[in-house]
Design an enzyme around this catalytic site. Structure first.
Site, PDB file in Angstrom:
ATOM      1  N   GLU A 108      11.779  45.639  62.552  1.00 43.72           N
ATOM      2  CA  GLU A 108      13.249  45.671  61.704  1.00 43.72           C
ATOM      3  C   GLU A 108      12.578  46.109  60.228  1.00 43.72           C
ATOM      4  O   GLU A 108      11.604  45.953  59.813  1.00 43.72           O
ATOM      5  CB  GLU A 108      13.726  44.402  61.572  1.00 43.72           C
ATOM      6  CG  GLU A 108      15.022  44.312  62.750  1.00 43.72           C
ATOM      7  CD  GLU A 108      16.180  45.232  62.310  1.00 43.72           C
ATOM      8  OE1 GLU A 108      16.019  46.209  61.587  1.00 43.72           O
ATOM      9  OE2 GLU A 108      17.244  44.677  62.755  1.00 43.72           O
ATOM     10  N   ASP A 109      13.816  46.947  59.676  1.00 47.45           N
ATOM     11  CA  ASP A 109      13.493  47.528  58.406  1.00 47.45           C
ATOM     12  C   ASP A 109      13.624  46.269  57.379  1.00 47.45           C
ATOM     13  O   ASP A 109      12.971  46.007  56.670  1.00 47.45           O
ATOM     14  CB  ASP A 109      14.328  48.633  58.027  1.00 47.45           C
ATOM     15  CG  ASP A 109      15.739  48.563  58.396  1.00 47.45           C
ATOM     16  OD1 ASP A 109      16.340  47.397  59.131  1.00 47.45           O
ATOM     17  OD2 ASP A 109      16.354  49.502  58.325  1.00 47.45           O
ATOM     18  N   ARG A 152      17.066  58.104  52.553  1.00 47.78           N
ATOM     19  CA  ARG A 152      16.026  57.506  53.563  1.00 47.78           C
ATOM     20  C   ARG A 152      14.819  58.174  53.240  1.00 47.78           C
ATOM     21  O   ARG A 152      13.525  57.754  53.512  1.00 47.78           O
ATOM     22  CB  ARG A 152      16.660  58.004  54.963  1.00 47.78           C
ATOM     23  CG  ARG A 152      17.607  57.209  55.387  1.00 47.78           C
ATOM     24  CD  ARG A 152      17.704  57.209  57.064  1.00 47.78           C
ATOM     25  NE  ARG A 152      19.075  57.259  57.647  1.00 47.78           N
ATOM     26  CZ  ARG A 152      19.575  55.876  57.788  1.00 47.78           C
ATOM     27  NH1 ARG A 152      18.926  54.805  57.756  1.00 47.78           N
ATOM     28  NH2 ARG A 152      20.816  55.563  58.215  1.00 47.78           N
TER      29      ARG A 152
END
Ligand code: IMP
Ligand code: MG
Length: 473
Positions: free
Chosen positions: A396-397, A462
């Site tokens: 997961e980020d 991003r």
């Protein structure tokens, strides 16, 4: 006899008045549960709804029960006093030793001795149950039975009204969004949910929980906080109870001065009931929760780029390498499937796997995002490869409330992997709601919204090679 007759008469009077009030379904059922328990001189009561397949009973209102009872979640209808499904009233006179009771150990720990279950009928069909609990042994008189049958009719009307109002709501929404669409003609009782809340934010919060398929009860229990002499002088009723997470949530989206008094109450609750897990969600927390999905007061706040760098490119590199080393060591001699949820995780996952020295397969999933009301989280892109009997590392980020991960892990676990662990680059512990276990964590971060290194704000940022905090107006 006359006194109990009188008590029942007044109970029915109150229950019908409550039924005719325009409260939400939960509030109505909570209030009726209270009336039932009081009229019968019982300790607790709950109103349960049967799903259309007749296999599960879900609590829609309760009074006087501990969260141990509430936490049991839905009951398997055919296992728990099945005679009620046939329209009969069932009585258990010694709960801890009766094999018809699904959780005798809970009954025992709560000192529940007698359980009476009575059907809620619609015509010939059983659509739910009323259950009452007592700490004393007691029998069932004709008058008790009559009362339970009648109160069952009241509940039936309450449920029908709730369905009708939800049906109308759905028709209204269908008409608003797609005028030419054929109107729904059926009213499945399965989708029966409470519709009205005291505050808009509570409804929104319930929607969010529904989205992540986290079961909740609205105001199911009140905690006495202060007493004077015999009586209770202060009570506190948290807004939500989340049975699977065993957590109470109090939303305070109102004025600051009220928060201070709420805070005091929550602190008192924790002192007096140390086993109770309660979370205060403030207006700011809540705005942030929604902003993540592009909603609410912060949803369209102006941001002016990154205000501060939290972790530089070099710091991230170093940390990712050390995580990869630990993973390679822990899984030595095995192979793993690394799974990421798009899109935030792409930088992290791609860097992480390049430093892992054991055989690795990589797969991606994508899930739908919360978009207001009515929908539930869906997997919009599922795995390509099978993970049954594989060692899975979920990457997961960032884990914030944990609701996304909670859902994804349940989905992955249903494929029966050999093992399932979690590696998250960032962990914002402070805001955790769902209690998910993280096995590898890059950085624990403060309660601020971050972007960069794959993480976005409304789709942008991003591409930044570092992790930074947004500058928000
Ligand atoms: P949770 O379900 O509340 O744990 O949220 C997890 C997801 O929300 C993450 O996978 C991210 O996609 C997103 N998210 C949470 N916090 C942030 C943040 O600070 N920046 C960017 N995305 C975030
Ligand atoms: Mg994510």
């Amino acid at each position: 006899m006359t006194t109990s007759k009188g008590r029942y008469y007044s109970g029915l009077q109150q229950a019908t008045a409550i039924a005719n009030d325009s409260l939400s379904l939960r509030r109505t059922c909570n209030a009726i549960a209270k009336v039932i328990a009081k009229s019968m001189g019982m300790t607790g009561c709950r109103v349960l709804l049967l799903n259309p397949k007749n296999d599960f009973l879900t609590t829609i209102g309760s009074f006087g029960l501990s969260d141990l009872y509430l936490r049991k979640g839905p009951l398997a209808a055919t296992k728990s006093l099945p005679e009620v499904l046939e329209g009969q009233i069932a009585i258990v006179s010694h709960a801890p030793s009766d094999e018809r009771v699904q959780h005798p150990q809970i009954a025992e720990s709560q000192h529940v001795v007698t359980i009476i279950a009575s059907p809620i009928m619609r015509g010939q069909d059983v659509i739910g149950q009323v259950r009452v609990y007592s700490r004393q042994e007691r029998s069932l008189s004709d008058l008790d039975e009559e009362f339970l049958r009648t109160i069952g009719h009241v509940c039936s009307v309450v449920l029908e009204r709730a369905e009708l109002s939800q049906f109308k709501e759905r028709v209204k929404r269908t008409c608003a969004t797609a005028p030419k669409q054929i109107l729904p003609t059926e009213m499945p009782a399965a989708s029966l949910k409470p519709v009205e809340f005291a505050h808009e934010s509570e409804a929104e919060f319930a929607n969010l929980l529904d989205f992540y398929q986290i079961e909740w009860l609205y105001e199911p229990r009140s905690f006495p906080l202060a007493w004077n002499g015999e009586g209770v002088s202060q009570m506190f009723t948290p807004d939500f109870y989340l049975p699977e997470l065993d957590m109470y949530v109090e939303l305070t989206t109102m004025k600051q001065d009220l928060i201070t008094s709420k805070n005091r109450k929550v602190r008192k609750l924790r002192e007096l009931y140390p086993d109770i897990n309660v979370r205060l969600v403030t207006r700011k927390d809540f705005a942030r929760l929604l902003a993540k999905y592009g909603y609410g007061p912060l949803g369209d706040a102006k941001v002016e780029g990154v205000g501060r760098i939290l972790y530089s490119q070099t710091q991230i590199k170093r940390r990712v390498r050390s995580l990869a080393r630990r993973v390679s060591k822990d899984y030595a001699g095995q192979r793993i499937v690394m799974i990421g949820v798009l899109k935030g995780v792409m930088c992290f996952l791609s860097d992480l796997m390049q430093h892992i020295s054991i055989p690795v397969k990589v797969d991606y999933m994508d899930i739908s995002h919360y978009g207001g009301h009515g929908d539930i989280v869906k997997i919009t892109r599922d795995l390509d490869c099978s993970i049954t009997d594989e060692h899975v590392l979920m990457v997961e980020d960032i884990v914030d409330t944990g609701m996304t991960l909670n859902y994804v892990l349940a989905h992955l676990a249903s494929h029966r992997p050999a093992s399932l662990h979690v590696c998250s680059l960032l962990d914002r512990k402070e805001r955790r709601l769902a209690n998910v276990q993280l096995d590898y964590v890059g950085f624990e971060i403060p309660d601020e919204f971050v972007v960069g290194y794959g993480l976005d704000y409304q789709g942008e940022y991003r591409n930044l090679p570092f992790i930074g905090v947004l500058r928000q107006e």
